[in-house]
Design an enzyme around this catalytic site. Sequence first.
Site, PDB file in Angstrom:
ATOM      1  N   TYR A 199       0.840  -1.196   0.000  1.00  0.00           N
ATOM      2  CA  TYR A 199       0.000   0.000   0.000  1.00  0.00           C
ATOM      3  C   TYR A 199       0.881   1.254   0.000  1.00  0.00           C
ATOM      4  O   TYR A 199       2.101   1.178  -0.116  1.00  0.00           O
ATOM      5  CB  TYR A 199      -0.959  -0.040   1.182  1.00  0.00           C
ATOM      6  CG  TYR A 199      -1.912  -1.222   1.144  1.00  0.00           C
ATOM      7  CD1 TYR A 199      -2.574  -1.567  -0.035  1.00  0.00           C
ATOM      8  CD2 TYR A 199      -2.126  -2.021   2.268  1.00  0.00           C
ATOM      9  CE1 TYR A 199      -3.431  -2.659  -0.089  1.00  0.00           C
ATOM     10  CE2 TYR A 199      -2.981  -3.113   2.224  1.00  0.00           C
ATOM     11  CZ  TYR A 199      -3.631  -3.435   1.045  1.00  0.00           C
ATOM     12  OH  TYR A 199      -4.464  -4.515   1.001  1.00  0.00           O
ATOM     13  N   ARG A 233       2.532  -1.682  10.835  1.00  0.00           N
ATOM     14  CA  ARG A 233       2.444  -3.006  10.228  1.00  0.00           C
ATOM     15  C   ARG A 233       3.218  -3.003   8.921  1.00  0.00           C
ATOM     16  O   ARG A 233       3.098  -2.072   8.112  1.00  0.00           O
ATOM     17  CB  ARG A 233       0.984  -3.383   9.965  1.00  0.00           C
ATOM     18  CG  ARG A 233       0.824  -4.848   9.575  1.00  0.00           C
ATOM     19  CD  ARG A 233      -0.612  -5.265   9.401  1.00  0.00           C
ATOM     20  NE  ARG A 233      -0.736  -6.703   9.594  1.00  0.00           N
ATOM     21  CZ  ARG A 233      -1.756  -7.435   9.164  1.00  0.00           C
ATOM     22  NH1 ARG A 233      -2.746  -6.874   8.503  1.00  0.00           N
ATOM     23  NH2 ARG A 233      -1.795  -8.730   9.392  1.00  0.00           N
ATOM     24  N   ARG A 245      -8.143 -15.248  12.211  1.00  0.00           N
ATOM     25  CA  ARG A 245      -9.097 -16.255  11.734  1.00  0.00           C
ATOM     26  C   ARG A 245      -9.380 -17.304  12.797  1.00  0.00           C
ATOM     27  O   ARG A 245     -10.469 -17.883  12.827  1.00  0.00           O
ATOM     28  CB  ARG A 245      -8.584 -16.891  10.445  1.00  0.00           C
ATOM     29  CG  ARG A 245      -8.752 -16.004   9.225  1.00  0.00           C
ATOM     30  CD  ARG A 245      -8.225 -16.649   7.966  1.00  0.00           C
ATOM     31  NE  ARG A 245      -6.780 -16.763   7.978  1.00  0.00           N
ATOM     32  CZ  ARG A 245      -6.061 -17.408   7.060  1.00  0.00           C
ATOM     33  NH1 ARG A 245      -6.674 -18.034   6.073  1.00  0.00           N
ATOM     34  NH2 ARG A 245      -4.751 -17.440   7.132  1.00  0.00           N
ATOM     35  N   CYS A 291      -9.545 -22.974  13.215  1.00  0.00           N
ATOM     36  CA  CYS A 291      -9.689 -22.449  11.853  1.00  0.00           C
ATOM     37  C   CYS A 291      -9.007 -23.398  10.873  1.00  0.00           C
ATOM     38  O   CYS A 291      -7.914 -23.907  11.124  1.00  0.00           O
ATOM     39  CB  CYS A 291      -9.043 -21.070  11.772  1.00  0.00           C
ATOM     40  SG  CYS A 291      -8.825 -20.453  10.090  1.00  0.00           S
ATOM     41  N   CYS A 351      -9.981 -22.101   5.168  1.00  0.00           N
ATOM     42  CA  CYS A 351     -10.670 -22.304   3.887  1.00  0.00           C
ATOM     43  C   CYS A 351     -10.880 -20.986   3.157  1.00  0.00           C
ATOM     44  O   CYS A 351     -11.049 -20.967   1.933  1.00  0.00           O
ATOM     45  CB  CYS A 351     -12.000 -23.009   4.096  1.00  0.00           C
ATOM     46  SG  CYS A 351     -13.243 -22.024   4.978  1.00  0.00           S
ATOM     47  N   CYS A 373     -14.800 -15.770   5.373  1.00  0.00           N
ATOM     48  CA  CYS A 373     -14.135 -14.600   5.960  1.00  0.00           C
ATOM     49  C   CYS A 373     -13.675 -13.678   4.840  1.00  0.00           C
ATOM     50  O   CYS A 373     -14.428 -12.822   4.387  1.00  0.00           O
ATOM     51  CB  CYS A 373     -13.000 -15.031   6.885  1.00  0.00           C
ATOM     52  SG  CYS A 373     -11.846 -16.227   6.188  1.00  0.00           S
ATOM     53  N   CYS A 404     -17.956 -17.266   9.094  1.00  0.00           N
ATOM     54  CA  CYS A 404     -17.122 -18.471   9.130  1.00  0.00           C
ATOM     55  C   CYS A 404     -17.992 -19.655   8.752  1.00  0.00           C
ATOM     56  O   CYS A 404     -19.113 -19.782   9.255  1.00  0.00           O
ATOM     57  CB  CYS A 404     -16.538 -18.672  10.530  1.00  0.00           C
ATOM     58  SG  CYS A 404     -15.553 -20.194  10.709  1.00  0.00           S
ATOM     59  N   GLN A 455     -19.745 -34.959   2.594  1.00  0.00           N
ATOM     60  CA  GLN A 455     -18.771 -34.678   1.538  1.00  0.00           C
ATOM     61  C   GLN A 455     -17.468 -34.095   2.068  1.00  0.00           C
ATOM     62  O   GLN A 455     -16.457 -34.103   1.353  1.00  0.00           O
ATOM     63  CB  GLN A 455     -19.379 -33.719   0.518  1.00  0.00           C
ATOM     64  CG  GLN A 455     -20.507 -34.317  -0.298  1.00  0.00           C
ATOM     65  CD  GLN A 455     -21.057 -33.331  -1.294  1.00  0.00           C
ATOM     66  OE1 GLN A 455     -20.319 -32.720  -2.061  1.00  0.00           O
ATOM     67  NE2 GLN A 455     -22.377 -33.168  -1.300  1.00  0.00           N
TER      68      GLN A 455
END
Length: 650
Positions: free
Chosen positions: A175, A220, A322, A345, A348, A352, A364, A423
């Site tokens: 950024y 960050r 997460r 978590c 996947c 989210c 979630c 599944q």
Amino acid sequence: MAATLPRLFSSLDIRGHRFKNRIFSTGHMTVMLENGFPSDRMVAYHEARAAGGAGLIIVEAARAHPSGISSRPAILAFDDNCIPGYRRIAEACHGHGCKVFGQLAHPGREMSEAADGTFAVAHAPSPVPNERFHVMPREMPITMIGEIVEGFGAAAARMRRAGLDGIEVIAAHGYLLSQFLNPRTNHRSDDYGKDRLLFVREILATVRRAVGNDMIVGMRISGDEMEHDGLEAGEIIEITANLANDGLVDYLNVTAGSSSGLGGSVHIVPPMAVEHAYTAPLAGAIKARVDVPIFVAGRINQPQIAEQVLADGQADMCGMTRAMISDPQMPQKAQAGHFDDIRACIACNQACIGHMLRGFPISCIQHPETGRELEFGTSIPATRPRRVVVAGGGPGGMKAAAVAAARGHQVTLYEASTNLGGQANLAQLLPGRAEFGGLITNLIKELELAGVEVVTGTRMDRRLIEEMQPDAVVVATGAAPYTPPLEGSDEAHIVNAWQVLRGEANVGGNVVVADWRGDWIGLGLAEKLVRDGCRVRFAVNGVTPGQTIPQYVRDKWLGDLHRLGVEVIPYARLYGADNDTVYLQHTLSGEAILCEGADTLVTACGHSSETTLETELAGWDGEIHIIGDCLAPRTAEEAVLEGLRAGSAI
């Protein structure tokens, strides 16, 4: 029991603020704003994680200047109207002993659309094009640089007025601040090009002046942007050493990746195919050069993993965002030693970041209560216990049974096969998807905790239901593979995805995978078969494989398939097959595409609902809820959400 995780549940002091533990929620977009400001829904979302034991919550990236507004909703921190929402978040989280930081950012060239859907005018240090969004930015004039610097300070002052404990400035993920730091994106000849740290230094200094000496100011940054024109690990180490050793930051929050390209952006929210805590060495390398606390985030989904990162001296706090989306109470459970009760978590990325990228509030697939705290945050006990039968032990049926039993109903779940999971048992067999099996493990634990009686090897029918006389039945009987009618199929060797994953098919050495759904199944089959030694031609009825799934999952997989030599055929409609050829039709031109020399056609063409029990129950006078794939073939997310709704409604 916290003694088993002594570092994770030790306190940390920064600038007079004490964090009760080393677990924090990183800034992440929730899509829970009202007119650009925090909503009641967002307050409830963050409070749930604070109540669950988080030591710190960093509220999502806010815009410090109007030039950073894009079509992606973000808090408008340049407007005083943001203050009440921030204040409500702070007060809600402080009540649970949790610190709250605000986060300030500007995307720079990392924006494609303006808020009204037109192409945005993006500003950056230099007119270097963005590969991911195909944006050519304007070089930022000196006057705008000054406005943005002052905007960061003014926004930070608003957060101070709201009662927040700290400010985190984003120089991560390619950024704007990162663009100024990067010699490949900053070609300026003025002071901001001669000293590429100048812009960041000015912002940090302005933020400090705005918040005074009692608030924490951190930054960050990606430890490695992992993109062809991104900042590399060695460059980042020198940048952070300069900023930290000059006293400009109280801590550094280390992540990975860059928004500027498809490959680098995968690391913004890494999928399950990426190694756990893989960013920790990046954080450790920075920690070795600086004297400020180091935070780290990136696939740290279990408290034991976080403890090891801390024990290895790679970081001082661990971002477990997460992990707390999946289980807001994870910190409390870990501190009490109830590790088996944690809903881990599985990365996947479906509900989210998948929701966020499509402009919907995050949730979630395992815990659809997330993001819906105002509706489902508190389980309401049943006014009258009832006898409930759930037919089908896939994710939807398990969730319905667990929720209904937790509310006080007497629940029995019947599964026709010998194993629960439906599944999901097959999904975990796809390459890089073994962690998806955690969905089954977690839901089985919920059944146990709720006291559900489970009966396997029994197929429910109307006769059994009439014998049992339940008050309510949840039909969650799932679906079976669908194979479309094909010309010449009598001569061809055709198998479906389930047969391949179960090891029931001899596919031969030359395979065509026909993928109609454009989801995980086709991608996984193509990888599995090429790794098994097959030549794989991957025919997709869509623009690209994985078209319907979150890009941070899809894009990594597409890179893997390219390296493995899978031939991808897009815009391909399955038409027919014979003993050595698969016949496709281009979905746009209508012209034929022939895949000759094919031993086997493997179909991933979706599913057909199993409606036998629903049909049998026609006219039965009890309460019936139909959920999941037997209602309409979709994904585990919809099945679990409908299970929650059914279990809450009975």
